[in-house]
Design a protein around this motif. Structure first.
Motif, mmCIF file in Angstrom:
data_model
loop_
_atom_site.group_PDB
_atom_site.id
_atom_site.type_symbol
_atom_site.label_atom_id
_atom_site.label_comp_id
_atom_site.label_asym_id
_atom_site.label_seq_id
_atom_site.Cartn_x
_atom_site.Cartn_y
_atom_site.Cartn_z
ATOM 1 N N ALA A 1 1.125 3.834 -84.740
ATOM 2 C CA ALA A 1 1.950 3.293 -83.663
ATOM 3 C C ALA A 1 2.914 2.265 -84.235
ATOM 4 O O ALA A 1 2.629 1.629 -85.253
ATOM 5 C CB ALA A 1 1.067 2.650 -82.595
ATOM 6 N N PRO A 2 4.071 2.076 -83.613
ATOM 7 C CA PRO A 2 5.046 1.083 -84.091
ATOM 8 C C PRO A 2 4.674 -0.325 -83.656
ATOM 9 O O PRO A 2 5.480 -1.061 -83.083
ATOM 10 C CB PRO A 2 6.341 1.559 -83.441
ATOM 11 N N SER A 3 3.454 -0.708 -83.906
ATOM 12 C CA SER A 3 2.939 -2.010 -83.491
ATOM 13 C C SER A 3 1.966 -2.470 -84.560
ATOM 14 O O SER A 3 1.666 -1.746 -85.510
ATOM 15 C CB SER A 3 2.251 -1.908 -82.122
ATOM 16 N N ILE A 4 1.466 -3.686 -84.395
ATOM 17 C CA ILE A 4 0.520 -4.231 -85.367
ATOM 18 C C ILE A 4 -0.896 -4.006 -84.851
ATOM 19 O O ILE A 4 -1.274 -4.529 -83.799
ATOM 20 C CB ILE A 4 0.774 -5.733 -85.602
ATOM 21 N N GLU A 5 -1.674 -3.211 -85.589
ATOM 22 C CA GLU A 5 -3.081 -2.979 -85.276
ATOM 23 C C GLU A 5 -3.930 -3.678 -86.334
ATOM 24 O O GLU A 5 -3.772 -3.407 -87.526
ATOM 25 C CB GLU A 5 -3.402 -1.479 -85.300
ATOM 26 N N THR A 6 -4.820 -4.554 -85.900
ATOM 27 C CA THR A 6 -5.612 -5.296 -86.884
ATOM 28 C C THR A 6 -6.926 -5.773 -86.265
ATOM 29 O O THR A 6 -7.225 -5.490 -85.106
ATOM 30 C CB THR A 6 -4.808 -6.491 -87.444
ATOM 31 N N ALA A 7 -7.719 -6.484 -87.068
ATOM 32 C CA ALA A 7 -9.006 -7.067 -86.668
ATOM 33 C C ALA A 7 -9.964 -6.037 -86.080
ATOM 34 O O ALA A 7 -10.528 -6.243 -85.004
ATOM 35 C CB ALA A 7 -8.790 -8.221 -85.684
ATOM 36 N N PRO A 8 -10.219 -4.924 -86.774
ATOM 37 C CA PRO A 8 -11.146 -3.923 -86.244
ATOM 38 C C PRO A 8 -12.598 -4.352 -86.391
ATOM 39 O O PRO A 8 -12.965 -5.077 -87.318
ATOM 40 C CB PRO A 8 -10.857 -2.695 -87.110
ATOM 41 N N SER A 9 -13.441 -3.879 -85.485
ATOM 42 C CA SER A 9 -14.885 -4.167 -85.534
ATOM 43 C C SER A 9 -15.635 -2.997 -84.916
ATOM 44 O O SER A 9 -15.318 -2.562 -83.811
ATOM 45 C CB SER A 9 -15.199 -5.455 -84.773
ATOM 46 N N TRP B 1 -17.681 -6.974 -82.049
ATOM 47 C CA TRP B 1 -18.693 -6.350 -81.202
ATOM 48 C C TRP B 1 -20.036 -7.034 -81.406
ATOM 49 O O TRP B 1 -20.455 -7.298 -82.521
ATOM 50 C CB TRP B 1 -18.824 -4.876 -81.558
ATOM 51 N N SER B 2 -20.736 -7.319 -80.309
ATOM 52 C CA SER B 2 -22.046 -7.954 -80.386
ATOM 53 C C SER B 2 -23.059 -7.032 -81.051
ATOM 54 O O SER B 2 -23.006 -5.810 -80.872
ATOM 55 C CB SER B 2 -22.538 -8.302 -78.979
ATOM 56 N N PRO B 3 -24.026 -7.586 -81.818
ATOM 57 C CA PRO B 3 -25.092 -6.758 -82.384
ATOM 58 C C PRO B 3 -25.914 -6.032 -81.327
ATOM 59 O O PRO B 3 -26.513 -5.000 -81.610
ATOM 60 C CB PRO B 3 -25.971 -7.780 -83.141
ATOM 61 N N ARG B 4 -25.926 -6.562 -80.109
ATOM 62 C CA ARG B 4 -26.650 -5.906 -79.020
ATOM 63 C C ARG B 4 -25.865 -4.736 -78.442
ATOM 64 O O ARG B 4 -26.427 -3.908 -77.722
ATOM 65 C CB ARG B 4 -26.919 -6.901 -77.896
#
Length: 438
Positions: free
Chosen positions: A291-299, A344-347
């Motif tokens: 996408a022509p946007s900034i994708e970051t900080a994945p979890s 994302w929570s471990p739960r």
């Protein structure tokens, strides 16, 4: 190497609960406002060489429990009777008189070969009965803090019915120097700020360290080459290597998959930043967004099936969830302001995030469908949440304003009621919590 005896390791320490009594239990689901009072007399030193360690272990156990905000330590000055022998009968009436609902007793023995053995019991004072079996832990004298944390974990789990988080570590960025010329290096510590060890020097900027699911490796972003590159460190050997050689491209914001075999990260190519995944065994890469946007900080979600990330595709930073293999993302944040750094929570039930709105920064949580958003903190700059292994506590970075301001690590529980600074020397940022240690 720490050796642990988890089964009932010595006979005759546990008696069955009285049939008519209700076992001591602290219900966390509704939020605890009044902490449960407990007493922790200094553990008995069973030989002269154990006295100092016995006192230190008792102090750490009490600090662990009180630090949760769920428990209140009764000071020793209020005790009517003491504990001078581990096998002595409990004087329940004396502990009831000072309103102790839980009683922790223990003993420490030091051996001639430099090891220690620690045993403890937990008692439900108002039921006049032990709460679970007695346990024993063994290890080298240098392991005494870990043993103390393991004792605390057992107490916490028995009273709350949930897993604990004390025997864990945090990797972070240690900062020094003036605010406009900050020197940064990777460091690791116990969850409570003790035992700080440095993993890199301050010759290059490092950011965003992340533990592997086994806690034996760390991903982080390094500016060693002049622009951001992801590196992978083996903690045991403190050696690092570049995740991939991608000439001319910036790679950053890495995160392990739950099985530790895949890394998801951001890659900048031709001015566009998308999410990619890489199989560590083969080096095979897959582009997940386009996408022509900034994708970051994945979890990753705990089951590895989905990824939450931040994107400005809607015009400003918002949170999205998509399948771990890529595909059309679903937006989950719709409140005022900008959202970032989701974890994302471990739960599996919540996502923690950083929110910026009306000139303030917040650490917050929401359900994975975006509902029940709750802001836990508010300050000049709060950012970068990381979950404790049990999914009930979040650690983050708080920075103070002005030329003399600095970064410090704080923690808060998911009710927002127990906000605490992590006791440590110097400035610190970018915390990442390990799983429970083996």
């Amino acid at each position: 190497m720490l050796r642990t005896f988890i089964a009932a390791a010595f006979c005759g320490l546990a008696l069955p609960f009285a049939a008519a009594s209700e076992p001591l239990h602290l219900e966390l689901g509704v939020g605890v406002i009044e902490p449960l009072p407990f007493a922790a007399p200094t553990f008995v030193a069973e030989n002269p060489g154990a006295a100092e360690i016995a006192q230190a272990i008792t102090q750490v156990v009490a600090a662990d429990l009180a630090g949760t905000g769920l428990f209140r330590e009764i000071p020793s000055s209020a005790f009517i009777s003491g504990v001078t022998s581990f096998d002595a009968p409990v004087a329940y009436a004396d502990w009831k008189a000072i309103n102790a609902q839980a009683l922790v007793t223990g003993a420490v023995a030091a051996t001639s070969d430099g090891r220690i053995n620690v045993k403890f019991r937990l008692f439900d004072v108002f039921s006049d009965a032990p709460l679970g079996d007695g346990l024993q832990f063994g290890g080298g004298q240098g392991d005494w803090r870990r043993i103390a944390h393991k004792v605390s974990d057992q107490i916490y789990a028995r009273i709350t019915g949930e897993s604990a988080y004390f025997d864990s570590r945090v990797v972070f960025v240690s900062e020094s120097g003036p605010k406009d010329q900050r020197l940064k290096r990777l460091a690791i510590m116990d969850y409570d700020g003790a035992n700080v060890q440095y993993l890199t020097d301050s010759s290059t900027i490092v950011l965003a360290p992340r533990f592997s699911p086994a806690g034996d490796r760390i991903l982080y972003t390094s500016f060693e080459t002049g622009f951001p590159r992801i590196k992978l460190m083996d903690i045991a050997t403190v050696t690092s290597r570049a995740l991939a050689e991608l000439s001319g491209n910036m790679t950053f914001a890495p995160r392990f998959s739950p099985d530790g075999g895949t890394v998801v990260f951001s890659l900048e190519n031709g001015g566009n930043t998308d999410l990619y995944s890489m199989q560590l065994s083969s080096g095979q890469m897959t582009q997940l967004t386009n996408a022509p946007s900034i994708e970051t900080a994945p979890s990753f979600s705990p089951d590895g099936s989905k990824i939450v990330f931040e994107s400005d595709r809607s015009g400003n930073q918002q949170l999205y969830i998509m399948p771990a293999t890529g595909g059309e993302p679903t937006r989950i944040s719709f409140g005022e302001g900008r959202y970032g750094t989701p974890v994302w929570s471990p739960r599996g039930d919540m996502v923690a995030f950083t929110k910026q709105n009306a000139g303030r920064f917040h650490i917050g949580v929401m359900r994975t469908d975006g509902s029940e958003e709750r802001l836990l903190t508010a300050s000049f700059l709060d950012e970068g949440p990381t979950w404790a292994p049990n999914g009930r506590v979040i650690m983050f970075t708080r920075e103070t304003p002005g030329a003399g301001g600095g970064a410090q690590l704080f923690s808060v529980d998911i009710t927002g009621r127990n906000l605490r600074a992590v006791p440590m020397e110097g400035a610190a940022s970018d915390p990442a919590w390990s799983p429970l240690l083996p």
